[in-house]
Design a protein around this motif. Structure first.
Motif, short mmCIF file in Angstrom:
data_model
loop_
_atom_site.label_atom_id
_atom_site.label_comp_id
_atom_site.label_asym_id
_atom_site.label_seq_id
_atom_site.Cartn_x
_atom_site.Cartn_y
_atom_site.Cartn_z
N THR A 4 0.83 -1.22 0.00
CA THR A 4 0.00 0.00 0.00
C THR A 4 0.85 1.25 0.00
N GLU A 5 1.81 1.34 0.93
CA GLU A 5 2.65 2.53 1.02
C GLU A 5 3.54 2.66 -0.20
N SER A 6 4.00 1.52 -0.73
CA SER A 6 4.83 1.54 -1.94
C SER A 6 4.05 2.10 -3.11
N LEU A 7 2.79 1.70 -3.21
CA LEU A 7 1.94 2.18 -4.31
C LEU A 7 1.64 3.67 -4.14
N ILE A 8 1.38 4.10 -2.92
CA ILE A 8 1.08 5.51 -2.68
C ILE A 8 2.31 6.37 -2.98
N THR A 9 3.51 5.89 -2.60
CA THR A 9 4.74 6.61 -2.93
C THR A 9 4.90 6.75 -4.43
N TYR A 10 4.61 5.67 -5.14
CA TYR A 10 4.70 5.69 -6.61
C TYR A 10 3.72 6.73 -7.18
N ASP A 12 2.47 9.41 -5.73
CA ASP A 12 2.92 10.77 -5.43
C ASP A 12 4.05 11.20 -6.36
N GLU A 13 4.98 10.29 -6.61
CA GLU A 13 6.14 10.63 -7.45
C GLU A 13 5.76 10.82 -8.91
N ASN A 14 4.72 10.12 -9.40
CA ASN A 14 4.36 10.18 -10.81
C ASN A 14 3.03 10.92 -11.06
N LEU A 15 2.59 11.66 -10.07
CA LEU A 15 1.31 12.36 -10.18
C LEU A 15 1.24 13.31 -11.38
N PRO A 16 2.29 14.11 -11.68
CA PRO A 16 2.21 15.00 -12.84
C PRO A 16 1.94 14.25 -14.14
N THR A 17 2.55 13.07 -14.29
CA THR A 17 2.34 12.28 -15.51
C THR A 17 0.88 11.84 -15.63
N TYR A 18 0.32 11.38 -14.51
CA TYR A 18 -1.08 10.97 -14.50
C TYR A 18 -2.00 12.13 -14.88
N LEU A 19 -1.76 13.29 -14.24
CA LEU A 19 -2.62 14.44 -14.50
C LEU A 19 -2.53 14.89 -15.95
N GLN A 20 -1.33 14.83 -16.52
CA GLN A 20 -1.15 15.23 -17.92
C GLN A 20 -1.90 14.29 -18.86
N ASP A 21 -1.77 12.99 -18.64
CA ASP A 21 -2.46 12.01 -19.47
C ASP A 21 -3.98 12.15 -19.36
N TRP A 22 -4.44 12.33 -18.14
CA TRP A 22 -5.88 12.46 -17.92
C TRP A 22 -6.43 13.74 -18.52
N HIS A 23 -5.69 14.84 -18.37
CA HIS A 23 -6.15 16.14 -18.86
C HIS A 23 -6.26 16.16 -20.39
N GLN A 24 -5.42 15.37 -21.05
CA GLN A 24 -5.46 15.31 -22.52
C GLN A 24 -6.72 14.61 -23.02
N PHE A 97 -2.89 3.97 -14.34
CA PHE A 97 -1.76 4.59 -13.65
C PHE A 97 -1.12 3.62 -12.65
N VAL A 98 -1.95 2.97 -11.82
CA VAL A 98 -1.39 2.10 -10.78
C VAL A 98 -0.83 0.79 -11.35
N THR A 99 -1.37 0.38 -12.50
CA THR A 99 -0.85 -0.86 -13.10
C THR A 99 0.56 -0.66 -13.66
N GLY A 100 0.98 0.61 -13.80
CA GLY A 100 2.34 0.88 -14.25
C GLY A 100 3.33 1.00 -13.12
N SER A 101 2.88 0.64 -11.93
CA SER A 101 3.76 0.78 -10.75
C SER A 101 4.78 -0.33 -10.63
N GLY A 102 4.64 -1.40 -11.41
CA GLY A 102 5.55 -2.52 -11.30
C GLY A 102 5.10 -3.58 -10.32
N ILE A 103 4.01 -3.32 -9.61
CA ILE A 103 3.45 -4.30 -8.68
C ILE A 103 2.65 -5.32 -9.49
N SER A 104 2.71 -6.57 -9.08
CA SER A 104 2.05 -7.63 -9.85
C SER A 104 0.54 -7.43 -9.88
#
Length: 381
Positions: A4-10, A12-24, A97-104
């Motif tokens: 859970t914390e690993s995913l949340i850290t991911y 937070d670190e990649n939030l700008p990318t998510y927002l950019q993709d979603w906004h488009q 977005f979360v499926t790109g975190s590397g978690i299975s």
């Protein structure tokens, strides 16, 4: 660090990318007065996702954001379909977005279920609130329109009442002098036609006065034979029936006696027959008016006046009893409105059915029903 914390850290670190993709991909109208809050609302949803993953999210927080966004979407005049599309787009983008975190995928499965559950609950509250607000807005506008319409009808009713009331004074004088001329010169050519037309004009004026607050003083209800009433009416209408080449087929039960305001019911029946004559003028031949009466039960009588003229269009038949609605080129639209008011005043009902073969007005009246003792007020609907 747990998943859970690993995913949340991911996130937070990649939030700008998510927002950019979603906004488009999100649909934002140019006239949206709250378009600057769209990204802000996306950030709020991310925070709700993180709280949900940690098990710290309360239903009140979801509802609060859903209601807030619903108000914004309504104020921005955004279509509900566009609103739902954007919410579901946000859901899809977060899952991607979360499926790109590397978690299975196996480990992410409960996370995805949590995200879907969150968005389902958010969407439910948002659409429900949006619908409630939209319904309230529509009711407010409808109330305003109805009130404005009533005020206009009241003013128009008062104006027409004043005009018609003043017009009746010289008409009464003319009718009086015509009667004197008939007595002094009974063989004068065309005098009967003049008298008949003046009587019909006086009848039309009475219709307006019955729909205004300056209506004449009412008489007491009286007992009378329905057959005698129709005899008087058809005798009066004879010149018009001959002129229009209309055949009347009366089937009136001679045993039926009513207790009502005779003059008012006479006005109703006269108006329906006059309307039938007008409708039949559009027919080249075989013009017929059928009048029937029967006892519905021990307390009610049914009267039908039918003609074989052209059909009343289905899209207008529900409005023919409204004031000022007419299909006639020179019609006032007041006759059937007054008829309905008089019948309802007698605790009765009037309706109309029409097809290509026959148009029928049906009146149901209580034989001994109490008449509502109140003057027909100025025009209102």
């Amino acid at each position: 660090m747990d998943i859970t914390e690993s995913l949340i850290t991911y996130m937070d670190e990649n939030l700008p990318t998510y927002l950019q993709d979603w906004h488009q991909r999100v649909v934002i109208s140019n006239h949206d007065i709250h378009k600057e809050k769209v990204i802000e609302n996306a950030l709020h949803m991310i925070e709700l996702v993180k709280l949900s993953l940690r098990g710290q999210l309360s239903p009140q927080k979801i509802m609060h954001l859903a209601h807030e966004v619903a108000v914004q979407r309504l104020e921005a005049k955004i279509n509900i379909g566009e609103f739902v599309y954007n919410v579901n787009l946000g859901r899809s983008e977060i899952v991607r977005f979360v499926t790109g975190s590397g978690i299975s995928i196996e480990q992410l499965q409960p996370v995805i279920e949590t995200i879907n559950s969150l968005f389902d609950e958010f969407l439910y509250h948002a659409v429900k609130k949006y619908t409630q607000l939209k319904d309230a807005e529509i009711q407010e506008k409808t109330l305003f329109i109805d009130q404005s319409h009533k005020e206009r009808l009241t003013i128009l009713g008062q104006m027409s009442s004043s005009f018609v009331h003043e017009f009746r004074n010289p008409l009464t004088a003319v009718m009086g002098f015509v009667k004197l001329m008939q007595q002094e010169n009974p063989n004068m050519k065309y005098i009967d036609i003049i008298s008949h037309e003046l009587t019909q004009l006086n009848f039309r004026i009475s219709q307006f006065l019955h729909a205004s607050k300056k209506g004449v003083q009412e008489r007491e209800a009286e007992d009378f034979s329905l057959e005698d009433l129709f005899t008087d009416i058809l005798d009066f209408m004879y010149p018009s029936l001959v002129d229009a080449d209309v055949t009347v087929i009366p089937r009136i039960d001679p045993t039926i006696t009513l207790k009502a305001h005779k003059d008012e019911l006479k006005q109703v029946l006269l108006n329906l027959i006059m309307n039938s004559i007008d409708a039949l003028r559009q027919k080249k031949q075989n013009r017929r008016i059928m009048i029937f009466s029967k006892m519905e039960n021990d307390s009610n009588v049914q009267i039908t006046i039918s003609n074989n003229g052209p059909a009343i269009p289905s899209e207008t038949i529900s409005t023919i009893f409204e004031p000022f609605f007419t299909t006639k080129e020179l019609g006032t639209g007041i006759g059937l409105f007054v008829c309905k008011k008089i019948i309802e005043k007698h605790n009765g009902a009037i309706s109309c059915s029409s097809d290509d073969n026959i148009t029928t007005f049906t009146i149901v009246l209580p034989i001994r029903g109490a008449v509502i003792e109140e003057e027909i007020s100025h025009l209102e609907i």
